[in-house]
Design an enzyme around this catalytic site. Sequence first.
Site, PDB file in Angstrom:
ATOM      1  CG  HIS A   1      36.058  35.901  41.550  1.00 37.48           C
ATOM      2  ND1 HIS A   1      37.063  36.592  40.905  1.00 37.48           N
ATOM      3  CD2 HIS A   1      36.592  35.458  42.721  1.00 37.48           C
ATOM      4  CE1 HIS A   1      38.160  36.558  41.642  1.00 37.48           C
ATOM      5  NE2 HIS A   1      37.898  35.877  42.746  1.00 37.48           N
TER       6      HIS A   1
ATOM      7  CD  GLU B   1      35.330  36.925  37.425  1.00 36.15           C
ATOM      8  OE1 GLU B   1      36.448  36.660  37.910  1.00 36.15           O
ATOM      9  OE2 GLU B   1      34.561  37.787  37.919  1.00 36.15           O
TER      10      GLU B   1
ATOM     11  CB  CYS C   1      38.031  39.366  44.116  1.00 34.93           C
ATOM     12  SG  CYS C   1      38.591  38.147  45.348  1.00 34.93           S
TER      13      CYS C   1
END
Length: 212
Positions: A187, A189, A79
């Site tokens: 992102h 994750e 990001c």
Amino acid sequence: MLAVIDYGMGNLHSVSKALERIGYDYKVTSDKEDLQQADGLILPGVGAFPDAMKELQRLGLDSAICHLVQEGKPLLGICLGMQLLFEESEEGGIHKGLSLLKGRVCRFPGKTAQGERYKVPHMGWNRLKLHQPDHPVLEGVKGGYTYFVHSYYVTELAEEDLIASALYFERVPAIVGRANVLGTQFHPEKSGPTGMALLVNFCRLCTGVKAG
């Protein structure tokens, strides 16, 4: 061991939990010796580009990261962390980045050439278009959706550094990379199976093993 770089502006908890889920050892740290000893570096980021660069410089991490990358250490920016890899950003004025990749970070204009207005920030799930499907970080990844939340995107990058893109009124570089430097605008994750597969691939590139 992966080093998750702590400079006060990263979503450290979610990245750490993702590494735990996929079975890789990690350390959240701002210690340069830890970075030196790590198999690879992860530079997360949430917030404003100029504040992030100021903190990296204050901690001496900007030069440490660049030195380790030059030595061949793998680096993944996430990001804002991805945006920091580039030459400069127009956020809050013109500010220099780490200059590990060629390109400029610009704000979404919020209006198309036809005058249609759209929401900024870009927030939500978008499908990836793969430009380098054989890249090692994309092993087993056929596309899929990933989660974005950002008001700025990279322009003027070298086309050979574009690994995958997404479309949000503009072409958004979603995965970028050159040699041992990689970045994701989304992102990973928070991006379900596609994002976790990308993290596994990066960690395997760093450590040589698929799971810890």
